[in-house]
Design an enzyme around this catalytic site. Structure first.
Site, PDB file in Angstrom:
ATOM      1  N   THR A 329       0.635  -1.184   0.017  1.00  0.00           N
ATOM      2  CA  THR A 329      -0.030   0.042   0.108  1.00  0.00           C
ATOM      3  C   THR A 329       0.881   1.132  -0.161  1.00  0.00           C
ATOM      4  O   THR A 329       2.053   1.243   0.065  1.00  0.00           O
ATOM      5  CB  THR A 329      -0.902  -0.062   1.338  1.00  0.00           C
ATOM      6  OG1 THR A 329      -0.135   0.004   2.323  1.00  0.00           O
ATOM      7  CG2 THR A 329      -1.732  -1.174   1.224  1.00  0.00           C
ATOM      8  N   CYS A 330       0.323   2.498  -0.152  1.00  0.00           N
ATOM      9  CA  CYS A 330       0.999   3.658  -0.519  1.00  0.00           C
ATOM     10  C   CYS A 330       1.209   4.237   0.971  1.00  0.00           C
ATOM     11  O   CYS A 330       1.841   5.407   1.229  1.00  0.00           O
ATOM     12  CB  CYS A 330      -0.129   4.566  -1.125  1.00  0.00           C
ATOM     13  SG  CYS A 330      -0.121   4.260  -2.694  1.00  0.00           S
ATOM     14  N   ASP A 331       1.000   3.516   2.343  1.00  0.00           N
ATOM     15  CA  ASP A 331       1.185   4.115   3.329  1.00  0.00           C
ATOM     16  C   ASP A 331       2.660   3.461   3.876  1.00  0.00           C
ATOM     17  O   ASP A 331       2.770   2.511   4.076  1.00  0.00           O
ATOM     18  CB  ASP A 331       0.157   3.520   4.764  1.00  0.00           C
ATOM     19  CG  ASP A 331       0.171   4.294   5.786  1.00  0.00           C
ATOM     20  OD1 ASP A 331       1.104   4.848   6.006  1.00  0.00           O
ATOM     21  OD2 ASP A 331      -0.701   4.196   6.697  1.00  0.00           O
ATOM     22  N   ASN A 369      -6.472   0.615   0.185  1.00  0.00           N
ATOM     23  CA  ASN A 369      -5.877   0.819  -1.079  1.00  0.00           C
ATOM     24  C   ASN A 369      -6.436  -0.037  -2.230  1.00  0.00           C
ATOM     25  O   ASN A 369      -5.694  -0.303  -3.458  1.00  0.00           O
ATOM     26  CB  ASN A 369      -4.554   0.555  -0.926  1.00  0.00           C
ATOM     27  CG  ASN A 369      -3.512   1.837  -1.128  1.00  0.00           C
ATOM     28  OD1 ASN A 369      -2.546   1.873  -1.294  1.00  0.00           O
ATOM     29  ND2 ASN A 369      -4.346   2.839  -1.221  1.00  0.00           N
TER      30      ASN A 369
END
Ligand SMILES: Cc1ncc(COP(=O)(O)O)c(C=O)c1O
Length: 383
Positions: A329-331, A369
Site C-alpha cells: 500500500t501507499c502508507d 488501498n
C-alpha cells in the site's frame, strides 16, 4: 507438516498473496493441548482466526468455542444445524462461552433462550444481563497480572480482586446465576508465573465467596495466552502445562470444571503466507523489497498483535544479509520488517513466505488501498 516445496507449488498454482491453512496442524495442536492439560477443556477462541473451515475442523475434533460477538456465535453453531432443536440447545449450553465482558443488548436478548455462559466484570453489565438476558449464566472475569505478555489485556478487562466478591453477590442479587471465575494472562505470555498468580487469586476469591455463603461456583476459565512457538525464545508448552497443572491440582478440587479460551496456540503454526516481490530497490546500501502482502493485510498482526513476522526466501543456501520488506500500500506504516535476513539478490517476481501466521493475521486483514485480503487455501481437510 507442509514442506517449502509444497508451499511453493501451491503458490505457483493458486497465485499470491496466498494464505495456506494446514488442518493436520490444527488437529495436532488441540491434541497436544489436551495431552498436557488433561483437566482443562479447550474452548477455541474464534477471534484468533474465524475461518469457518478452521472452526469446522476443531468442531469435528470435539472442541468447544469461545465467541466474542454474535457473528462468531453463528460461525460456531452453523456446525450443529443438523441437530434437533433440543440437541442444539444442549450443545450451546455446554460448548459455548461468550467471553466478551461487554455485550450488545440485542445479542443478549436474541441468545437468552440458550442460557448462555457469559463473562462480565462490572455492575452495569449485571444490570444489562438482568434486563436483556436473565437466563444467562455468568462468569466473573478478574484482572490479573499480564507481565511479559506480548498482548496486554488487563488494562481494559477484569474486575480488581477487591471488587470481585461484591460483584458475585450483586449478580446473585439480580437473579443471575454465577458459575465461576475467569482471567486472561495476556496473549502470547512469556511469564508462566502469571498463571500461578492468577490461579492463586482465583482460588482466594472462590474461598471468600464461599465464606459469605454462596458455594455453587463450579467453573474456572483460565482464558488464553498459551504461547505459539514463534522462535526458540518461547518456552515449550509442556513446561507451561506443568506449572498450570501443579497449581490447579493444589488449589482447585476435581469437581471444578476448568476450561481455557485458547486461540493462538491452536492455529498459529497452521498458517503460512506466500507473497511475490513486486518491486525492489537499494537505498543506503540496503536492499528493499516491496511484496504483494503487508501490514494492512495478512501481516496486520504486526500492528494489531504486536508481532514480529519473519519473511523467508525459498532459495536454498543463499547468503543472508539485512534487507527491508514493505507491503503493497501507499502508507509508510506498511512495513513488514526493516531488518530482515534475506538474500539481497531476489528478483521481481520471486516468491517469499512466512510461517506461524495462523493467528491474528488474516482475521484482521483489510481492503485498504483496493488490495483484497490474501486468497485462502485449506489443505489436509478431512474428507
Ligand atoms: C477474552 C479473550 N479470550 C481468549 C483470547 C485468546 O487468547 P490467545 O489467542 O492468547 O489464546 C483473547 C485474545 O485476545 C481474549 O481477549
Amino acid at each position: 507438516m507442509i514442506t517449502k516445496q509444497q508451499l511453493l507449488e501451491l503458490a505457483k498454482e493458486h497465485g499470491t498473496p496466498l494464505f495456506v491453512v494446514d488442518h493436520d496442524e490444527l488437529r495436532n495442536n488441540i491434541a497436544m493441548f489436551r495431552k498436557y492439560l488433561p483437566r482443562v477443556t479447550p474452548f477455541y477462541a474464534i477471534k484468533s482466526n474465524p475461518m469457518p473451515e478452521i472452526v469446522h475442523t476443531l468442531y469435528e475434533e470435539g472442541a468447544s468455542f469461545d465467541v466474542a460477538s454474535q457473528p462468531e456465535f453463528e460461525v460456531a453453531v452453523q456446525n450443529i444445524r443438523h441437530l434437533s432443536e433440543a440437541e442444539q440447545r444442549e450443545w450451546i449450553y455446554n460448548k459455548i462461552i461468550y467471553a466478551n465482558t461487554i455485550k450488545p443488548m440485542e445479542m443478549l436478548e436474541a441468545l437468552d433462550k440458550y442460557k448462555l455462559l457469559v463473562t462480565y466484570d462490572n455492575e452495569e453489565e449485571i444490570k444489562k444481563l438482568k434486563k436483556y438476558s436473565p437466563n444467562s449464566r455468568a462468569i466473573l472475569r478478574i484482572c490479573v497480572p499480564n507481565k511479559g505478555a506480548v498482548v496486554e489485556l488487563s488494562s481494559k478487562f477484569g474486575a480488581f480482586p477487591e471488587e470481585c466478591v461484591d460483584l458475585v453477590y450483586k449478580a446473585l442479587d439480580a437473579g443471575i446465576s454465577v458459575e465461576g471465575l475467569s482471567f486472561h494472562v495476556g496473549s502470547q505470555t512469556t511469564e508462566f508465573d502469571n498463571y500461578t498468580i492468577a490461579l492463586n487469586l482465583a482460588a482466594d476469591i472462590f474461598e471468600q465467596v464461599a465464606k459469605r455463603g454462596y458455594k455453587k461456583m463450579h467453573m474456572l476459565d483460565l482464558g488464553g495466552g498459551y504461547p505459539a512457538p514463534y522462535d526458540e525464545s518461547v518456552k515449550p508448552f509442556p513446561v507451561l502445562a506443568e506449572v498450570i497443572n501443579k497449581s490447579l491440582n493444589a488449589l482447585f478440587p476435581k469437581e471444578v470444571f476448568c476450561l481455557a479460551e485458547s486461540g493462538r496456540f491452536m492455529n498459529a503454526t497452521a498458517g503460512w503466507s506466500v507473497s511475490r516481490i513486486n518491486g525492489r530497490t537499494v537505498r543506503g546500501g540496503k536492499t528493499r523489497y516491496y511484496i504483494n502482502d503487508g501490514a494492512y493485510h495478512t501481516y496486520s498482526g504486526i500492528i494489531f498483535d504486536h508481532q514480529h513476522c519473519h519473511v523467508h526466501s525459498f532459495k536454498e543456501n543463499a547468503k543472508l544479509v539485512e534487507c527491508a520488506v514493505f507491503g503493497p500500500t501507499c502508507d509508510a506504516l506498511d512495513v513488514i520488517s526493516a531488518h530482515e535476513q534475506l538474500p539481497d539478490d531476489l528478483q521481481i517476481g520471486d516468491l517469499v513466505y512466512s510461517d506461524n501466521m495462523g493467528a491474528y493475521s488474516h482475521a484482521s486483514s483489510t481492503w485498504f488501498n483496493g488490495f483484497p485480503p490474501a486468497k485462502v487455501l485449506h489443505i489436509n481437510l478431512k474428507k
